[in-house]
Scaffold this motif. Structure first.
Motif, short mmCIF file in Angstrom:
data_model
loop_
_atom_site.label_atom_id
_atom_site.label_comp_id
_atom_site.label_asym_id
_atom_site.label_seq_id
_atom_site.Cartn_x
_atom_site.Cartn_y
_atom_site.Cartn_z
N ARG A 58 0.69 -1.10 0.09
CA ARG A 58 -0.13 0.21 -0.10
C ARG A 58 0.88 1.25 0.07
NH1 ARG A 58 -4.76 -2.65 1.86
NH2 ARG A 58 -4.53 -4.65 1.00
N TYR A 59 0.20 2.39 -0.22
CA TYR A 59 0.96 3.73 -0.59
C TYR A 59 1.68 3.95 0.89
CZ TYR A 59 -2.67 6.10 2.31
OH TYR A 59 -3.54 6.74 3.16
N ASP A 60 1.11 3.73 2.03
CA ASP A 60 1.58 3.94 3.35
C ASP A 60 2.49 3.01 3.92
OD1 ASP A 60 -0.45 2.22 3.72
OD2 ASP A 60 -1.54 3.30 5.39
N ARG A 61 3.05 1.96 3.10
CA ARG A 61 3.99 0.78 3.60
C ARG A 61 5.00 0.90 2.67
NH1 ARG A 61 -0.44 -4.19 4.28
NH2 ARG A 61 -1.95 -3.10 5.72
N PRO A 62 6.17 0.11 3.13
CA PRO A 62 7.31 0.41 2.61
C PRO A 62 7.37 -0.42 1.12
CG PRO A 62 7.64 -0.80 4.52
CD PRO A 62 6.21 -0.87 4.44
N TYR A 63 8.07 0.11 0.26
CA TYR A 63 8.35 -0.36 -1.08
C TYR A 63 8.87 -1.81 -0.98
CZ TYR A 63 8.47 4.71 -2.52
OH TYR A 63 8.24 6.10 -2.53
N ARG A 64 8.33 -2.48 -2.16
CA ARG A 64 8.77 -3.77 -2.56
C ARG A 64 9.40 -3.85 -3.66
NH1 ARG A 64 5.26 -7.18 0.69
NH2 ARG A 64 6.44 -9.26 -0.22
N LYS A 65 10.35 -5.12 -3.76
CA LYS A 65 11.01 -5.28 -5.05
C LYS A 65 9.84 -5.43 -6.34
CE LYS A 65 15.50 -4.98 -4.36
NZ LYS A 65 16.43 -4.09 -4.91
N CYS A 66 10.32 -4.80 -7.45
CA CYS A 66 9.47 -5.19 -8.63
C CYS A 66 9.30 -6.59 -9.14
CB CYS A 66 9.78 -4.24 -9.61
SG CYS A 66 9.40 -2.40 -9.45
N ALA A 67 10.55 -6.97 -8.96
CA ALA A 67 10.79 -8.47 -9.45
C ALA A 67 9.85 -9.58 -8.46
CB ALA A 67 11.98 -9.26 -9.05
N ARG A 68 9.49 -9.19 -7.33
CA ARG A 68 8.63 -9.81 -6.43
C ARG A 68 6.98 -9.66 -6.88
NH1 ARG A 68 5.30 -12.46 -3.89
NH2 ARG A 68 5.13 -12.67 -1.69
N ILE A 69 6.87 -8.34 -7.27
CA ILE A 69 5.52 -8.02 -7.98
C ILE A 69 5.21 -8.73 -9.23
CG2 ILE A 69 3.98 -6.36 -8.67
CD1 ILE A 69 5.39 -4.39 -6.80
N VAL A 70 6.45 -8.55 -10.07
CA VAL A 70 6.04 -9.16 -11.29
C VAL A 70 6.02 -10.62 -11.26
CG1 VAL A 70 7.32 -9.63 -13.59
CG2 VAL A 70 7.29 -7.11 -12.64
N GLY A 71 7.04 -11.50 -10.39
CA GLY A 71 6.72 -12.76 -10.32
C GLY A 71 5.61 -13.22 -9.89
N HIS A 80 1.75 -14.29 -19.22
CA HIS A 80 2.50 -14.03 -20.59
C HIS A 80 3.86 -13.42 -20.76
CE1 HIS A 80 -1.55 -14.85 -22.09
NE2 HIS A 80 -2.04 -14.09 -21.04
N GLY A 81 4.72 -13.82 -19.60
CA GLY A 81 5.97 -13.60 -19.67
C GLY A 81 6.23 -12.06 -18.84
N ASP A 82 7.38 -12.33 -18.12
CA ASP A 82 7.87 -11.12 -17.09
C ASP A 82 8.08 -9.70 -17.86
OD1 ASP A 82 10.29 -11.41 -18.36
OD2 ASP A 82 11.24 -11.87 -16.55
N SER A 83 8.47 -9.68 -18.86
CA SER A 83 8.74 -8.56 -19.62
C SER A 83 7.47 -7.52 -19.82
CB SER A 83 9.37 -8.39 -20.87
OG SER A 83 8.86 -9.36 -21.78
N SER A 84 6.40 -8.08 -20.24
CA SER A 84 5.18 -7.51 -20.59
C SER A 84 4.62 -6.79 -19.00
CB SER A 84 4.29 -8.16 -21.06
OG SER A 84 3.75 -9.29 -20.54
N ILE A 85 4.76 -7.69 -18.11
CA ILE A 85 4.33 -7.38 -16.78
C ILE A 85 5.18 -6.13 -16.30
CG2 ILE A 85 3.64 -7.87 -14.42
CD1 ILE A 85 3.37 -10.84 -15.52
N TYR A 86 6.41 -6.09 -16.40
CA TYR A 86 7.39 -5.12 -16.06
C TYR A 86 7.15 -3.88 -16.85
CZ TYR A 86 11.42 -2.89 -14.00
OH TYR A 86 12.10 -1.77 -13.42
N GLU A 87 6.91 -3.91 -17.98
CA GLU A 87 6.94 -3.06 -19.06
C GLU A 87 5.49 -2.19 -18.47
OE1 GLU A 87 6.29 -2.09 -23.74
OE2 GLU A 87 7.25 -3.72 -23.15
N ALA A 88 4.50 -2.78 -18.28
CA ALA A 88 2.96 -2.00 -17.90
C ALA A 88 3.25 -1.45 -16.45
CB ALA A 88 1.89 -3.27 -17.69
N LEU A 89 4.06 -2.15 -15.46
CA LEU A 89 4.28 -1.68 -14.28
C LEU A 89 5.25 -0.40 -14.29
CD1 LEU A 89 4.11 -2.01 -11.15
CD2 LEU A 89 6.33 -3.09 -11.21
#
Length: 748
Positions: A58-71, A80-89
């Motif tokens: 959430r916005y009031d909590r610490p940041y998390r690694k994008c790799a964790r979110i994408v995975g 559909h592949g990690d590149s499309s998800i990370y690009e959208a992010l």
């Protein structure tokens, strides 16, 4: 043993292909490329945001690694592949691409100049406050349908309960199969005002909505200069916007000026900024403008700042118009408001987008308040039971003390069944038989703690009950009356506008077409030089006069022309390549030239240059064309004064090629030489003058397997000697014959 029968279904191949392709196309359109009109999100964006919400980023909590979110998103919802998800992010976190960023990125998420984001293992992210409060709130209130994910192990929302028309606020870009969407971003405050106006009067026209939405609002600012076209664009959902960068003039000491570009067209994002700088440099190099002294890109995180240093007496308005015309400082943005509406792709008008969103808002709000009402009715039931229990608490305690187990007590409270319960008096037993609590009330009474019997707690219970009854009345009113629900929605929209709206960044106006006067080039005579390797250059005429002997001995083609002229290159493939003299560098005599490949469409690997001349040289001349198969023709030189860079200079039969092109104006005779050693001399008049698109007439009758190797043009009394079989041979001695006859073999 029974043999298994196979059923062979015969189907037309084209039918299978058609069905398969349509299925594939619809899958791409609905499940990947196009946004939903309701929440303005593509599936990959929706799934990424929902996954972040589920992970508690959430916005009031610490940041998390994008790799964790994408995975996590890929494993649960979007295979559909990690590149499309990370690009959208990444795109959802770039404030220069989105009207409102939906993801709060921490680390290198790319730049406005086209630098890519760092790898997902280095960057971190969390939800923006706007996303959490406007896009993901109320998901726990059954406001949208949840559907199984790809492997049916999880549930995901089919759409997010977005409270604003995100399709307009953030825009969208996507290429599907056979269709594409391109929606510009708009100002949040203006869009909310338009939604409120539609809710108050659903008969409002597109022009009426445009009183609130002035036009697109790009995060890069700039100026939309075709205001009058906007109404048609918003009515049809398609059209073209003309966008200009914002240019200011700064006066410096000594009368010098600076042209400062502080905002760029949205289409110039990324690598196009570098292209713009190269285009400006090219205008200076080709002398299209001599007013620009220096170019510097001073852009930073604070914003765009491109500075052009100008000469003292520069006509700034004319130069600005030139930049609009010749570079991407003015560009077009193609609008196509295509989105998935009611499960199928549809091109929508501005009003239709708002209409679909308002319908969705009412649907979400209805489902929300039905869920809230259900919860309040449950609370009412329990609270009424507890209040009633407080009035007969002594009896309930007596039942509890006289019972052997929980089930016995529950039966007594719900059904008045006193069997097996010991009572102190018959009166108590008689009262117990009259008890009629509901199942939920009985469970709540049994779970109630003794401290709830304190006087203040009982008062609090009464107050809670009154609040519950008020809520039930409120929710029923909202669900039963359109105006009440509209008031609730408008109140929420006002709160969103107050907290998140920003000032408009893009100006919308009507501007005249950019018109500039090209400064006429000072016409001067120069000398063209081209060596045997195809390197060409222009030198000053005086320099040529001083080095005339060296110039002629070292170069294959040498002639004078005007700097406003064009140079013609005739090649063996039958092509004519033209080059403006002004595009050829004017250098010192000993400087190396520029390859013809770099200045024209000529390809040195695939063709050879046969003849080079300026347009002014051949315009009033006649050229002789001779091919390998002995086809000849004369063509008037004015046919080669063309605007195109490359044309066919002659028509060739399949497998044929040119062996000779030359000026025939003052020549009288033609000599053809074959590879087999035959020569034929005839008068030039025997060759017909034709158009460049014709094949020509036969020159020499060739023996089988023979072909022409050379052609020569002779003057009347000029003696022309060649080397033939290592000996000198005078062409004038060849017997004069007729065209289209066999040649003669000389005795050497």
């Amino acid at each position: 043993m029974e043999t298994k029968q196979e059923n062979i279904v015969r189907t037309d191949y084209s039918e299978i292909m058609q069905k398969s392709y349509i299925d594939y196309a619809m899958s791409v359109i609905i499940s990947r490329a196009l946004p939903d009109v309701r929440d303005g999100l593509k599936p990959v964006q929706r799934r990424t945001l929902y996954d972040m919400y589920e992970l508690g980023i959430r916005y009031d909590r610490p940041y998390r690694k994008c790799a964790r979110i994408v995975g996590d998103t890929m494993g649960k919802y979007h295979p559909h592949g990690d590149s499309s998800i990370y690009e959208a992010l990444v795109v959802m976190a770039q404030e220069f691409k989105k009207g409102k960023t939906l993801v709060d990125g921490h680390g290198n998420f790319g730049s406005i100049e086209g630098d890519g984001a760092a790898a997902m293992r280095y960057t971190e992210a969390r939800l923006e406050k706007l996303t959490q409060e406007v896009f993901l709130e109320d998901l726990d209130k059954n406001v949208v349908d949840f559907v199984p994910n790809f492997d049916e192990t999880e549930k995901e929302p089919s759409v997010l309960p977005v409270k604003i028309p995100n399709l307009l606020v953030n825009g969208a870009e996507g290429i599907a199969v056979g269709m594409a969407t391109s929606i510009p971003p708009h100002n949040l405050g203006e869009v909310i005002d338009a939604v409120k106006a539609y809710m108050k009067d659903n008969q409002i026209s597109v022009r009426g909505l445009m009183r609130y939405i002035k036009g697109p609002d790009f995060p890069t600012g700039g100026i939309v200069v075709n205001k009058d076209d906007l109404c048609k664009i918003y009515e049809t959902g398609t059209g073209k916007l003309r966008i200009r960068g914002r240019v200011t003039t700064k006066k410096l000491k000594g009368g010098k000026k600076q042209l400062v570009i502080t905002e760029i067209p949205y289409t110039m994002l990324g690598a196009n900024i570098g292209k713009f700088l190269n285009d400006v440099a090219s205008l200076v190099e080709t002398k299209k403008t001599t007013d620009i002294v220096d170019i510097s890109n001073q852009s930073s995180k604070e914003g765009i700042r491109i500075v052009l240093e100008l000469k003292k007496d520069t006509d700034v308005e004319n130069l600005t118009n030139m930049l609009y015309k010749k570079t991407r400082l003015e560009d077009t943005f193609g609008v196509n408001i295509l989105a998935v509406a009611d499960g199928r792709p549809e091109t929508l008008s501005l009003k239709q987008v708002i209409e679909h969103h308002v319908d969705f808002l009412f649907e979400v709000t209805t489902r929300k308040y039905k869920t809230l009402l259900g919860r309040e009715l449950e609370k009412q039931e329990v609270q009424e039971g507890l209040i009633k229990a407080c009035d007969v608490i002594d009896l309930i305690i007596e039942i509890l003390r006289g019972s052997k187990n929980r089930e016995q007590v529950k039966k007594c409270l719900v059904e008045g069944n006193t069997e097996g319960i010991r009572f102190k008096t018959k009166t108590s037993e008689k009262a117990a038989k009259k008890l009629q609590f509901t199942e939920k009330q009985a469970t709540a009474i049994l779970d109630m703690r003794l401290y709830k019997l304190i006087g203040l707690e009982i008062e609090a219970l009464q107050a809670e009950y009154e609040q519950t009854m008020n809520n039930i009345a409120l929710y029923k009113d909202i669900l039963d009356h359109y105006d009440s629900m509209a008031e609730v929605i408008i109140k929420e929209l006002d709160a969103i506008k107050k907290e998140y709206s920003t000032k408009r960044r893009t100006s919308v106006e009507n501007a005249e077409e950019a018109v500039y006067e090209e400064k006429k080039m000072e016409e001067t005579e120069v000398c063209f030089l081209m060596d045997r390797f195809g390197y060409m250059k222009l030198i000053d005429k005086n320099a040529y006069e001083r080095n005339k002997e060296a110039a002629c001995s070292e170069n294959r083609y040498v002639f004078t022309c005007m700097n406003t002229d064009k140079i013609c290159l005739f090649t063996d493939s039958g092509k004519l390549h033209t080059i403006k003299a002004v595009d050829i560098p004017l250098v010192r005599f000993r400087d190396k030239g520029t390859p013809a490949d770099n200045l024209s469409n000529y390809d040195s690997a695939a063709e050879q240059i046969l003849y080079v001349a300026s347009v002014s040289q051949i315009k009033n001349d006649t050229l002789l064309f001779v091919t390998k198969t002995s086809m000849c023709k004369l063509v008037e030189g004015r046919e080669f004064d063309v605007a195109k860079r490359t044309i066919a200079s002659t028509k060739l039969a399949p497998g044929d090629e040119l062996i000779f092109v030359g000026s025939a104006g003052e020549m009288e005779q033609v000599v053809l030489q074959s590879a087999g050693g035959s020569f034929l001399r005839f008068l030039k008049q025997e060759v017909s003058t034709m158009k460049k698109t014709s094949i020509g007439v036969r020159g020499m009758r060739l023996a089988e397997g023979d072909h022409l190797e050379h052609a020569y043009l002779l003057g009347g009394h000029q003696e022309y000697t060649i080397t033939f079989r290592d000996r000198p041979y005078v062409l004038n001695k060849v017997r004069l014959a007729k065209r289209d006859t066999k040649g003669v073999r000389p005795r050497v």
